[in-house]
Motif scaffolding. Structure first.
Motif, PDB file in Angstrom:
ATOM      1  N   VAL A  96     -10.811  -7.553  21.513  1.00  0.00           N
ATOM      2  CA  VAL A  96     -11.436  -8.871  21.440  1.00  0.00           C
ATOM      3  C   VAL A  96     -10.627  -9.844  22.300  1.00  0.00           C
ATOM      4  N   CYS A 129     -15.845 -15.945  22.655  1.00  0.00           N
ATOM      5  CA  CYS A 129     -15.103 -14.782  22.161  1.00  0.00           C
ATOM      6  C   CYS A 129     -15.849 -13.541  22.631  1.00  0.00           C
ATOM      7  N   LYS A 147     -16.064  -9.485  22.534  1.00  0.00           N
ATOM      8  CA  LYS A 147     -15.658  -8.219  21.916  1.00  0.00           C
ATOM      9  C   LYS A 147     -16.125  -7.088  22.835  1.00  0.00           C
ATOM     10  N   ASP A 186     -17.089 -10.736  12.013  1.00  0.00           N
ATOM     11  CA  ASP A 186     -17.217  -9.273  11.967  1.00  0.00           C
ATOM     12  C   ASP A 186     -18.292  -8.817  10.980  1.00  0.00           C
TER      13      ASP A 186
END
Length: 249
Positions: A15, A22, A24, A169
């Motif tokens: 990440v 952000c 990932k 998540d």
């Protein structure tokens, strides 16, 4: 994309922060369908109104799949607990309150928790007799349709600079029984070596949700078996040790 820094390195993924985003990035051999399912989960959870980073795009980064979301400036509850251990009980209360806000939501398009658990139990290394017993016990548990995070722990809650909590998540999100989700959180504390935190968490969850502790405990062997499919060898051994606890005390 300009990756400012690595935020976290996990099994099969890294990440990064890219300005206000952000990113990932999954390993090259990571399942495309799992990446798309995680993105879909996150998009569906957004629609419930919970505080989560908004998904911005699903893309490719150097031939690897990536999910791009908002970057949330702040610290995780795990970091706060570590930095200020005297306030750990206060942070545990906050953790439970946030989890209960998740369980208060419904999201009919999410996969069903029981279906996922049945599938994972079938994939486990347990013998046929034990698997049959676990499948039977799972089918006997009440069917609910609450949003379940599936990996709810202090490292997956970010407290923004203005105090707003954000839950991250959502790859394991399902709809099902909240007590199964609580059993998973208890086991995550336990696997992390925080037995005292696990006990305090469970007491808080049961008190705040008006749930009998014995009811959550009945889920623990089932949850442990379904979680034993993934993780490292040490975690598998610890989880499988729970499967034999028919009546956990």
């Amino acid at each position: 994309m300009n990756f400012d820094k690595v935020i976290a390195v996990r099994k099969n993924k890294t990440v990064y922060r890219d300005g206000e985003r952000c990113v990932k990035v999954f390993d090259a051999d990571y399942s495309k369908s799992d990446v798309l399912n995680e993105a879909l989960n996150q998009a569906r959870i957004e629609e419930t109104g919970l505080n989560i980073p908004k998904i911005l795009e699903v893309t490719m980064v150097e031939s690897k799949w990536a999910i791009v979301s908002e970057f949330i400036e702040g610290k995780t509850l795990a970091q706060l607990m570590q930095e200020d251990s005297e306030r750990k009980d206060e942070y545990l209360e906050l953790l439970v309150d946030i989890q209960l806000s998740v369980h208060a939501k419904t999201c009919p398009m999410l996969n069903k928790l029981k279906d996922k658990m049945n599938r994972k139990i079938s994939m486990s290394s347990l013998d046929a007799t034990t698997r049959y017993d676990l499948h039977t016990r799972l089918e006997g548990m009440p069917k609910h349709k609450k949003v379940c995070h599936g990996d709810f722990n202090p490292s997956n809650v970010i407290i923004a600079e203005d105090g707003t909590p954000y839950i991250i998540d959502w790859s394991h999100a399902t709809q099902g029984n909240a007590s199964a989700d609580a059993a998973r959180t208890y086991l995550l504390f336990w696997l992390n070596g925080d037995i005292d935190g696990a006990k305090k968490y469970l007491n808080l969850f049961c008190r705040k949700s008006n749930t009998a502790k014995q009811y959550v405990q009945k889920w623990m062997p089932i949850v442990a078996a379904s979680q034993s499919v993934k993780g490292n060898e040490k975690e598998r051994e610890l989880l499988l040790s729970w499967v034999d606890v028919v009546d956990y005390e």
